[in-house]
Design a protein around this motif. Structure first.
Motif, PDB file in Angstrom:
ATOM      1  N   SER A   1      -3.179  -8.574  35.986  1.00 13.76           N
ATOM      2  CA  SER A   1      -2.811  -9.144  37.283  1.00 13.76           C
ATOM      3  C   SER A   1      -2.068 -10.439  36.979  1.00 13.76           C
ATOM      4  O   SER A   1      -2.636 -11.527  36.965  1.00 13.76           O
ATOM      5  CB  SER A   1      -4.062  -9.396  38.132  1.00 13.76           C
ATOM      6  N   PHE A   2      -0.769 -10.282  36.697  1.00 12.20           N
ATOM      7  CA  PHE A   2       0.017 -11.326  36.031  1.00 12.20           C
ATOM      8  C   PHE A   2       0.215 -12.566  36.890  1.00 12.20           C
ATOM      9  O   PHE A   2       0.355 -13.674  36.372  1.00 12.20           O
ATOM     10  CB  PHE A   2       1.371 -10.733  35.629  1.00 12.20           C
ATOM     11  N   THR A   3       0.246 -12.415  38.200  1.00 17.05           N
ATOM     12  CA  THR A   3       0.514 -13.566  39.066  1.00 17.05           C
ATOM     13  C   THR A   3      -0.748 -14.074  39.761  1.00 17.05           C
ATOM     14  O   THR A   3      -0.660 -14.933  40.644  1.00 17.05           O
ATOM     15  CB  THR A   3       1.564 -13.193  40.131  1.00 17.05           C
ATOM     16  N   ALA A   4      -1.917 -13.579  39.380  1.00 17.84           N
ATOM     17  CA  ALA A   4      -3.165 -14.041  39.990  1.00 17.84           C
ATOM     18  C   ALA A   4      -3.467 -15.472  39.577  1.00 17.84           C
ATOM     19  O   ALA A   4      -3.031 -15.945  38.520  1.00 17.84           O
ATOM     20  CB  ALA A   4      -4.314 -13.125  39.575  1.00 17.84           C
ATOM     21  N   ALA A   5      -4.235 -16.165  40.407  1.00 15.97           N
ATOM     22  CA  ALA A   5      -4.563 -17.569  40.143  1.00 15.97           C
ATOM     23  C   ALA A   5      -5.451 -17.727  38.921  1.00 15.97           C
ATOM     24  O   ALA A   5      -5.407 -18.755  38.238  1.00 15.97           O
ATOM     25  CB  ALA A   5      -5.247 -18.175  41.371  1.00 15.97           C
ATOM     26  N   THR A   6      -6.286 -16.729  38.624  1.00 16.81           N
ATOM     27  CA  THR A   6      -7.147 -16.741  37.447  1.00 16.81           C
ATOM     28  C   THR A   6      -6.977 -15.422  36.709  1.00 16.81           C
ATOM     29  O   THR A   6      -6.594 -14.404  37.311  1.00 16.81           O
ATOM     30  CB  THR A   6      -8.626 -16.923  37.840  1.00 16.81           C
ATOM     31  N   PRO A   7      -7.262 -15.381  35.401  1.00 20.06           N
ATOM     32  CA  PRO A   7      -7.024 -14.156  34.627  1.00 20.06           C
ATOM     33  C   PRO A   7      -7.814 -12.969  35.189  1.00 20.06           C
ATOM     34  O   PRO A   7      -9.040 -13.006  35.279  1.00 20.06           O
ATOM     35  CB  PRO A   7      -7.512 -14.530  33.226  1.00 20.06           C
ATOM     36  N   SER A   8      -7.105 -11.918  35.554  1.00 21.27           N
ATOM     37  CA  SER A   8      -7.707 -10.751  36.205  1.00 21.27           C
ATOM     38  C   SER A   8      -7.017  -9.482  35.733  1.00 21.27           C
ATOM     39  O   SER A   8      -5.858  -9.503  35.295  1.00 21.27           O
ATOM     40  CB  SER A   8      -7.583 -10.851  37.728  1.00 21.27           C
TER      41      SER A   8
ATOM     42  N   THR B   1     -10.139  -4.946  41.212  1.00 26.24           N
ATOM     43  CA  THR B   1      -9.625  -6.010  40.353  1.00 26.24           C
ATOM     44  C   THR B   1     -10.815  -6.772  39.783  1.00 26.24           C
ATOM     45  O   THR B   1     -11.731  -7.140  40.529  1.00 26.24           O
ATOM     46  CB  THR B   1      -8.718  -6.974  41.125  1.00 26.24           C
ATOM     47  N   LEU B   2     -10.807  -6.986  38.467  1.00 28.74           N
ATOM     48  CA  LEU B   2     -11.867  -7.746  37.809  1.00 28.74           C
ATOM     49  C   LEU B   2     -11.320  -9.078  37.317  1.00 28.74           C
ATOM     50  O   LEU B   2     -10.303  -9.127  36.624  1.00 28.74           O
ATOM     51  CB  LEU B   2     -12.416  -6.978  36.606  1.00 28.74           C
ATOM     52  N   GLU B   3     -12.002 -10.145  37.656  1.00 30.52           N
ATOM     53  CA  GLU B   3     -11.674 -11.470  37.133  1.00 30.52           C
ATOM     54  C   GLU B   3     -12.526 -11.716  35.900  1.00 30.52           C
ATOM     55  O   GLU B   3     -13.738 -11.497  35.916  1.00 30.52           O
ATOM     56  CB  GLU B   3     -11.957 -12.535  38.192  1.00 30.52           C
ATOM     57  N   ILE B   4     -11.890 -12.133  34.812  1.00 34.84           N
ATOM     58  CA  ILE B   4     -12.654 -12.419  33.601  1.00 34.84           C
ATOM     59  C   ILE B   4     -13.071 -13.879  33.606  1.00 34.84           C
ATOM     60  O   ILE B   4     -12.524 -14.693  34.342  1.00 34.84           O
ATOM     61  CB  ILE B   4     -11.875 -12.060  32.325  1.00 34.84           C
ATOM     62  N   GLY B   5     -14.044 -14.213  32.771  1.00 35.24           N
ATOM     63  CA  GLY B   5     -14.674 -15.523  32.883  1.00 35.24           C
ATOM     64  C   GLY B   5     -14.188 -16.571  31.919  1.00 35.24           C
ATOM     65  O   GLY B   5     -14.867 -17.587  31.719  1.00 35.24           O
ATOM     66  N   CYS B   6     -13.015 -16.356  31.291  1.00 38.92           N
ATOM     67  CA  CYS B   6     -12.568 -17.350  30.306  1.00 38.92           C
ATOM     68  C   CYS B   6     -11.186 -17.889  30.667  1.00 38.92           C
ATOM     69  O   CYS B   6     -10.352 -17.177  31.211  1.00 38.92           O
ATOM     70  CB  CYS B   6     -12.551 -16.753  28.905  1.00 38.92           C
TER      71      CYS B   6
ATOM     72  N   CYS C   1      -9.337 -16.797  24.158  1.00 38.28           N
ATOM     73  CA  CYS C   1     -10.450 -15.932  24.530  1.00 38.28           C
ATOM     74  C   CYS C   1      -9.964 -14.541  24.912  1.00 38.28           C
ATOM     75  O   CYS C   1      -8.768 -14.299  25.073  1.00 38.28           O
ATOM     76  CB  CYS C   1     -11.228 -16.540  25.693  1.00 38.28           C
ATOM     77  N   GLY C   2     -10.938 -13.646  25.071  1.00 38.72           N
ATOM     78  CA  GLY C   2     -10.663 -12.296  25.531  1.00 38.72           C
ATOM     79  C   GLY C   2     -11.878 -11.752  26.244  1.00 38.72           C
ATOM     80  O   GLY C   2     -12.937 -12.404  26.285  1.00 38.72           O
ATOM     81  N   ALA C   3     -11.767 -10.548  26.798  1.00 41.51           N
ATOM     82  CA  ALA C   3     -12.860  -9.967  27.567  1.00 41.51           C
ATOM     83  C   ALA C   3     -12.966  -8.472  27.303  1.00 41.51           C
ATOM     84  O   ALA C   3     -11.957  -7.791  27.090  1.00 41.51           O
ATOM     85  CB  ALA C   3     -12.662 -10.224  29.054  1.00 41.51           C
ATOM     86  N   VAL C   4     -14.203  -7.986  27.329  1.00 43.11           N
ATOM     87  CA  VAL C   4     -14.493  -6.561  27.250  1.00 43.11           C
ATOM     88  C   VAL C   4     -14.985  -6.120  28.623  1.00 43.11           C
ATOM     89  O   VAL C   4     -15.909  -6.725  29.179  1.00 43.11           O
ATOM     90  CB  VAL C   4     -15.558  -6.249  26.191  1.00 43.11           C
ATOM     91  N   MET C   5     -14.365  -5.065  29.163  1.00 44.20           N
ATOM     92  CA  MET C   5     -14.712  -4.570  30.497  1.00 44.20           C
ATOM     93  C   MET C   5     -15.204  -3.137  30.410  1.00 44.20           C
ATOM     94  O   MET C   5     -14.580  -2.292  29.767  1.00 44.20           O
ATOM     95  CB  MET C   5     -13.484  -4.661  31.417  1.00 44.20           C
ATOM     96  N   SER C   6     -16.320  -2.853  31.039  1.00 41.84           N
ATOM     97  CA  SER C   6     -16.851  -1.491  31.074  1.00 41.84           C
ATOM     98  C   SER C   6     -16.145  -0.691  32.162  1.00 41.84           C
ATOM     99  O   SER C   6     -15.501  -1.242  33.056  1.00 41.84           O
ATOM    100  CB  SER C   6     -18.354  -1.512  31.326  1.00 41.84           C
ATOM    101  N   VAL C   7     -16.277   0.634  32.072  1.00 36.06           N
ATOM    102  CA  VAL C   7     -15.760   1.528  33.107  1.00 36.06           C
ATOM    103  C   VAL C   7     -16.897   2.402  33.618  1.00 36.06           C
ATOM    104  O   VAL C   7     -17.898   2.633  32.916  1.00 36.06           O
ATOM    105  CB  VAL C   7     -14.608   2.411  32.587  1.00 36.06           C
ATOM    106  N   ASP C   8     -16.759   2.897  34.855  1.00 39.68           N
ATOM    107  CA  ASP C   8     -17.785   3.784  35.401  1.00 39.68           C
ATOM    108  C   ASP C   8     -17.533   5.222  34.955  1.00 39.68           C
ATOM    109  O   ASP C   8     -16.650   5.490  34.125  1.00 39.68           O
ATOM    110  CB  ASP C   8     -17.875   3.649  36.925  1.00 39.68           C
ATOM    111  N   GLU C   9     -18.309   6.165  35.508  1.00 34.98           N
ATOM    112  CA  GLU C   9     -18.203   7.560  35.073  1.00 34.98           C
ATOM    113  C   GLU C   9     -16.850   8.183  35.380  1.00 34.98           C
ATOM    114  O   GLU C   9     -16.471   9.204  34.801  1.00 34.98           O
ATOM    115  CB  GLU C   9     -19.310   8.394  35.723  1.00 34.98           C
ATOM    116  N   ASN C  10     -16.083   7.547  36.262  1.00 34.21           N
ATOM    117  CA  ASN C  10     -14.740   8.036  36.599  1.00 34.21           C
ATOM    118  C   ASN C  10     -13.636   7.300  35.866  1.00 34.21           C
ATOM    119  O   ASN C  10     -12.459   7.571  36.078  1.00 34.21           O
ATOM    120  CB  ASN C  10     -14.515   7.938  38.107  1.00 34.21           C
ATOM    121  N   GLY C  11     -14.024   6.355  35.009  1.00 40.06           N
ATOM    122  CA  GLY C  11     -13.037   5.596  34.249  1.00 40.06           C
ATOM    123  C   GLY C  11     -12.503   4.368  34.953  1.00 40.06           C
ATOM    124  O   GLY C  11     -11.586   3.717  34.456  1.00 40.06           O
ATOM    125  N   VAL C  12     -13.071   4.004  36.108  1.00 39.36           N
ATOM    126  CA  VAL C  12     -12.635   2.832  36.867  1.00 39.36           C
ATOM    127  C   VAL C  12     -13.285   1.575  36.286  1.00 39.36           C
ATOM    128  O   VAL C  12     -14.471   1.602  35.914  1.00 39.36           O
ATOM    129  CB  VAL C  12     -13.017   2.985  38.355  1.00 39.36           C
TER     130      VAL C  12
END
Length: 372
Positions: A74-81, A98-103, A133-144
């Motif tokens: 999400s390149f133009t978001a106010a925080t890394p997402s 959309t997921l916002e990461i915490g770093c 920094c970086g982030a690891v994001m999980s996905v649900d059973e549908n890959g979302v």
């Protein structure tokens, strides 16, 4: 400059296109759109067949292992997402979340990559100067995209711009553009979380690794050096997963060109893994970027630089190369200086653009992924 194999040698190794239609999805830097293009590999035509109003401008997009989901920055978001879409088809795109990461809230999300092995986690990093920094994001059973399960740190001076897995997804390699380093993390195959293994300095001061890819045999890692405008080949210790430099580099701009006028961009393997593509961009519109291809030995070591040829434009922020997923012959190339996508065809001694679509929307085009 042109370094080449004989015509018969190159043509003998190429995979013949299947005379079919293939779809690509293209992201943008500034406009909230995703574009779908269709390439006819027999007629050599490229057409715009879909324009999806997205929830973010995605400077980088990545497909899930089964191509049922698309992840983007999400390149133009106010925080890394990072943003997640379901793909019913190449033109039927459904926004999920959309997921916002915490770093590093002052940076912007720049890169995303999806694991091809369970639990199919998605990895993202922000970038602006030192983003560390970086982030690891999980996905649900549908890959979302589901939740951020790990925020991890690089050095305070780091700014990672690209990442790549080895073929087994046991290790994740990060190209630290700002910190002039290559990072190795091991991947937990149960959770997807990362553990630090090593950090290796770039081959010279100002080399600035930008993007990386790993040969499936696991012995070699290829690195685009944005500052040095070179492609570097690293050997990998197959026990530890740690890459080490053996002083093997190839130019991505012509001899005599000023490094300050260029910034090299992307590296990617061809369909069969017999070839490697790499690109450079020009820092001003009076110069063109360059595209190069390399033949590889069976273990992944670079055998020959086949050519170094000008692209159609400077490339802007892009000149991102995306080899097709059906043939060694074709590769997509994006431009953000004026906004277009081209398909290039590999020939006996060079490559050339054979099809093009202009998308002049003020933000296109970032990278492309082949859906089919």
């Amino acid at each position: 400059m042109r370094l080449s194999l004989s015509s018969l040698a190159v043509l003998g190794l190429l995979n013949v296109a299947s005379a079919d239609l293939h779809q690509l999805i293209v992201g943008t830097f500034k406009t909230e759109s995703l574009y779908t293009l269709e390439f006819d590999d027999a007629a050599l035509t490229l057409e715009l067949i879909g324009n999806f109003s997205a929830n973010a401008a995605s400077s980088w997009i990545a497909l899930s292992h089964d191509k049922k989901n698309l992840y983007g920055t999400s390149f133009t978001a106010a925080t890394p997402s990072f943003v997640s879409y379901t793909l019913a088809s190449a033109t039927d795109i459904i926004y999920n979340t959309t997921l916002e990461i915490g770093c590093n809230s002052s940076a912007v999300s720049i890169f995303a990559i999806a694991s091809s092995e369970p639990p199919y986690a998605v990895y993202g990093c922000p970038f602006v100067g030192a983003s560390n920094c970086g982030a690891v994001m999980s996905v649900d059973e549908n890959g979302v995209l589901s939740e951020v399960i790990q925020d991890y740190s690089y050095n305070t001076s780091s700014g990672v711009h690209g990442m790549a897995f080895d073929s087994a997804n046991d290790f994740l390699y990060s190209a630290d553009d700002s910190g002039n380093a290559l990072w190795t993390h091991s991947v937990d195959n149960t959770t997807g979380e990362l553990t630090f293994v090593s950090s290796v300095a770039g081959p010279v001061t100002g080399a600035d690794p930008r993007h990386v890819t790993v040969h499936p045999e696991g012995q070699y890692l290829y690195v685009v050096l944005e500052g040095a405008n070179e492609l570097a080949q690293y050997s990998i210790d197959t026990t530890t997963g740690i890459p080490f430099f053996e002083n093997v580099t190839y130019p991505l701009i012509p001899s005599g060109s000023a490094n300050a006028d260029y910034w090299s961009d992307e590296v990617a393997l061809s369909f069969s893994n017999n070839y490697l593509w790499a690109t450079s961009r020009a820092r001003n519109t009076t110069n063109t970027g360059y595209i190069s291809a390399f033949s590889l030995s069976s273990n992944g070591s670079i055998a020959t630089q086949l050519f170094l040829t000008p692209t159609s434009s400077s490339g802007g922020q892009a000149n991102a190369v995306a080899p097709s997923t059906f043939s060694d012959e074709f590769v997509a190339l994006t431009d953000s200086a004026t906004g277009f996508v081209e398909v290039w065809k590999l020939g006996a001694e060079n490559a050339s653009a054979v099809a093009r679509v202009d998308i002049v929307d003020g933000g296109c085009c970032a990278n492309a992924v082949w859906y089919s």
